[in-house]
Design a protein around this motif. Sequence first.
Motif, PDB file in Angstrom:
ATOM      1  N   ASP A  51       0.859  -1.188   0.000  1.00 33.79           N
ATOM      2  CA  ASP A  51       0.000   0.000   0.000  1.00 33.79           C
ATOM      3  C   ASP A  51       0.895   1.237   0.000  1.00 33.79           C
ATOM      4  O   ASP A  51       0.779   2.102   0.867  1.00 33.79           O
ATOM      5  CB  ASP A  51      -0.944  -0.032   1.215  1.00 33.79           C
ATOM      6  CG  ASP A  51      -1.931   1.134   1.208  1.00 33.79           C
ATOM      7  OD1 ASP A  51      -2.114   1.764   0.144  1.00 33.79           O
ATOM      8  OD2 ASP A  51      -2.513   1.420   2.279  1.00 33.79           O
ATOM      9  N   HIS A  94      -2.083  -0.663  11.713  1.00 35.59           N
ATOM     10  CA  HIS A  94      -1.659  -1.947  11.137  1.00 35.59           C
ATOM     11  C   HIS A  94      -0.176  -1.871  10.820  1.00 35.59           C
ATOM     12  O   HIS A  94       0.398  -0.789  10.747  1.00 35.59           O
ATOM     13  CB  HIS A  94      -2.456  -2.225   9.861  1.00 35.59           C
ATOM     14  CG  HIS A  94      -2.569  -1.033   8.965  1.00 35.59           C
ATOM     15  ND1 HIS A  94      -3.634  -0.152   9.030  1.00 35.59           N
ATOM     16  CD2 HIS A  94      -1.751  -0.522   8.015  1.00 35.59           C
ATOM     17  CE1 HIS A  94      -3.462   0.832   8.157  1.00 35.59           C
ATOM     18  NE2 HIS A  94      -2.308   0.637   7.532  1.00 35.59           N
ATOM     19  N   ARG A 190       2.242  12.750  11.877  1.00 28.63           N
ATOM     20  CA  ARG A 190       0.926  12.600  11.241  1.00 28.63           C
ATOM     21  C   ARG A 190       0.481  11.171  11.551  1.00 28.63           C
ATOM     22  O   ARG A 190       1.235  10.218  11.351  1.00 28.63           O
ATOM     23  CB  ARG A 190       1.035  12.835   9.734  1.00 28.63           C
ATOM     24  CG  ARG A 190      -0.287  12.715   8.953  1.00 28.63           C
ATOM     25  CD  ARG A 190      -0.421  11.368   8.276  1.00 28.63           C
ATOM     26  NE  ARG A 190      -1.590  11.288   7.404  1.00 28.63           N
ATOM     27  CZ  ARG A 190      -2.035  10.158   6.873  1.00 28.63           C
ATOM     28  NH1 ARG A 190      -1.421   9.022   7.118  1.00 28.63           N
ATOM     29  NH2 ARG A 190      -3.086  10.144   6.102  1.00 28.63           N
ATOM     30  N   ASP A 192      -1.783   8.053  10.921  1.00 27.23           N
ATOM     31  CA  ASP A 192      -2.607   7.426   9.898  1.00 27.23           C
ATOM     32  C   ASP A 192      -3.823   6.728  10.524  1.00 27.23           C
ATOM     33  O   ASP A 192      -3.703   6.090  11.575  1.00 27.23           O
ATOM     34  CB  ASP A 192      -1.751   6.380   9.162  1.00 27.23           C
ATOM     35  CG  ASP A 192      -2.459   5.800   7.962  1.00 27.23           C
ATOM     36  OD1 ASP A 192      -2.527   6.487   6.937  1.00 27.23           O
ATOM     37  OD2 ASP A 192      -2.958   4.654   8.047  1.00 27.23           O
ATOM     38  N   HIS A 304      -2.734  12.535  -1.088  1.00 32.59           N
ATOM     39  CA  HIS A 304      -2.360  11.397  -1.942  1.00 32.59           C
ATOM     40  C   HIS A 304      -3.461  10.346  -2.058  1.00 32.59           C
ATOM     41  O   HIS A 304      -3.249   9.322  -2.691  1.00 32.59           O
ATOM     42  CB  HIS A 304      -1.096  10.755  -1.372  1.00 32.59           C
ATOM     43  CG  HIS A 304      -1.350  10.147  -0.017  1.00 32.59           C
ATOM     44  ND1 HIS A 304      -1.642  10.910   1.098  1.00 32.59           N
ATOM     45  CD2 HIS A 304      -1.410   8.863   0.395  1.00 32.59           C
ATOM     46  CE1 HIS A 304      -1.857  10.115   2.126  1.00 32.59           C
ATOM     47  NE2 HIS A 304      -1.726   8.860   1.719  1.00 32.59           N
ATOM     48  N   ASP A 305      -4.593  10.567  -1.411  1.00 26.99           N
ATOM     49  CA  ASP A 305      -5.685   9.590  -1.451  1.00 26.99           C
ATOM     50  C   ASP A 305      -6.865  10.053  -2.301  1.00 26.99           C
ATOM     51  O   ASP A 305      -7.755   9.249  -2.592  1.00 26.99           O
ATOM     52  CB  ASP A 305      -6.222   9.333  -0.032  1.00 26.99           C
ATOM     53  CG  ASP A 305      -5.231   8.577   0.831  1.00 26.99           C
ATOM     54  OD1 ASP A 305      -4.438   7.794   0.288  1.00 26.99           O
ATOM     55  OD2 ASP A 305      -5.259   8.775   2.062  1.00 26.99           O
ATOM     56  N   ARG A 387      -5.983   5.388  -6.701  1.00 27.96           N
ATOM     57  CA  ARG A 387      -5.481   6.682  -6.231  1.00 27.96           C
ATOM     58  C   ARG A 387      -4.194   7.082  -6.946  1.00 27.96           C
ATOM     59  O   ARG A 387      -3.627   8.125  -6.660  1.00 27.96           O
ATOM     60  CB  ARG A 387      -5.247   6.607  -4.706  1.00 27.96           C
ATOM     61  CG  ARG A 387      -6.531   6.377  -3.918  1.00 27.96           C
ATOM     62  CD  ARG A 387      -6.258   6.050  -2.463  1.00 27.96           C
ATOM     63  NE  ARG A 387      -5.542   4.781  -2.346  1.00 27.96           N
ATOM     64  CZ  ARG A 387      -5.129   4.247  -1.201  1.00 27.96           C
ATOM     65  NH1 ARG A 387      -5.349   4.887  -0.056  1.00 27.96           N
ATOM     66  NH2 ARG A 387      -4.494   3.094  -1.170  1.00 27.96           N
TER      67      ARG A 387
END
Length: 513
Positions: A51, A94, A190, A192, A304-305, A387
């Motif tokens: 990812d 995760h 940041r 996530d 970026h998403d 994306r």
Amino acid sequence: MIYQVYPRSYADANGDGVGDIAGIRAQLGHLRDLGVDAIWMSPWYPSPMADAGYDVADFRDIDPAFGTLTEAEALIEEAHAAGIRMIVDIVPNHISSEHPWFKAALADEKAKERDYFWFRPGRGENGDEMPTDWRGEFGGTTWTRTGDGSWYLHLFTPEQPDLNWDHPDVRAEFESILRFWFDRGVDGIRIDSAALLLKDPQLPEVLEDNPHPFHDLDGVHEVYRAWRRVADSYGGNRALIGEVWMPEVERFANYLRPDELHAAFNFDFLGCAWDPRLMRECVDRTLDAHKAVGAPATWVLSNHDVTRHVTRYGREDTTFSFDNNLDGTPVDLELGTRRARAAALLSLSLPGATYIYQGEELGLWENENIPPEQFQDPMWGRRGHSRDGCRVPLPWTGDEAPFGFTTATPWLPQPAEWKDRTVQAQTGDPNSMLELYRSAIALRRTESFADFSWLELGRDVLAFCRGQDFACVVNMSGAPIALPANQSVLLASGPLDGDRLPPDTAVWLRMTS
Ligand code: NOJ
């Protein structure tokens, strides 16, 4: 103003088609010239890249594709010397299935690491049905069966097993990771998927009238209180910024209470239509929610998403939502660009912090022409949307791809039309997006930006003052409007029509009485 660097697409110095830290160091001048206060670095850690790096195998090192820890430390130092603060991206929900913890958990059912994850027996006679029917954040199922017949939970891809935040070792490990980066001079983190960490251990199904089993569980706040204590132990100048997607603004604001995060991304604004009424409501809602907890608002148009906002604003439906796939619907890039220019002045003068996603200062649009076989995003195939279109490498110089990004073939193709969008082509052109951003950011630094209040200039106009002498006016109507009296124009996002403000154009004004 915080600038998001997406390292694989910023600049490639080692000639493999993928951006790297050496490239960022070589092009740090761009960020200094733009006037950024801080860089948010998307993940740069060792990762199998299932990812794009949000599957981290080691939080205390750098992926060889991006460079080395020594180079990262040098970048932090050079950024600081240029007056730029550094924010790194930590992914606590995760880790990668290649992380030593998960490998140990798979290797031995009795390993202590087993409890760091969500391993569960399956349902049904042979245990071959998933423990729950939860849908993943990328769509698709959330459980994968292992060789021993048990299942493990992953809210994203199977290569991103979810951690069990009820386990003290998991909490201790992440506090230690925060210290690792703070000790290296990093100024902020940041976070996530910040609202997903805790799960209801009973694993109930997602039902409309019941509390959600993994969105925004109350216990998550205890995690961030502990992180805040870590951050504060560094003298109070380290920031925590959450990625909190939350429809209810009050619950969103809970993350920003004085002993939790310093800020969180405003996805309400990012998804809002180009519509004066909706925009105004969004600004009010945002400011009210932040006022209640005493935290600064944030203003984000792209990351970026999500679909780049030049493209979004050029469509008939100007909203963004993962549930509303607009790929391939008609786009008027000229209109989108005009609105994006106006939105730049809007987002840079609202109270709070503005986030810029790399390339938005160049007016880049979504590359909707990437051949699907080149897609790397795991969302493609699960949600039918990739994306990758917003993750295309930056154009720096020259008339042809790869536009100085690399000497090799870039990892994603750049549109040929970006020859007018390079940093080189735009520098010195007073009408370019880049010079608009540079001027706006420079001006913003000299303005005192006092209290916010709306200025009533008509239903289809978004206008506000900051103190007595500064105003921002955005014409969202279809016709030119008269500007208020007693003012001079500090900056305009496009040409004026005599002394009137054309549609989809914004101005910053100095009010003189
Ligand atoms: C949010 C990140 O911004 C996104 O890129 C990623 O895929 C998910 N979280 C999972 O880590």
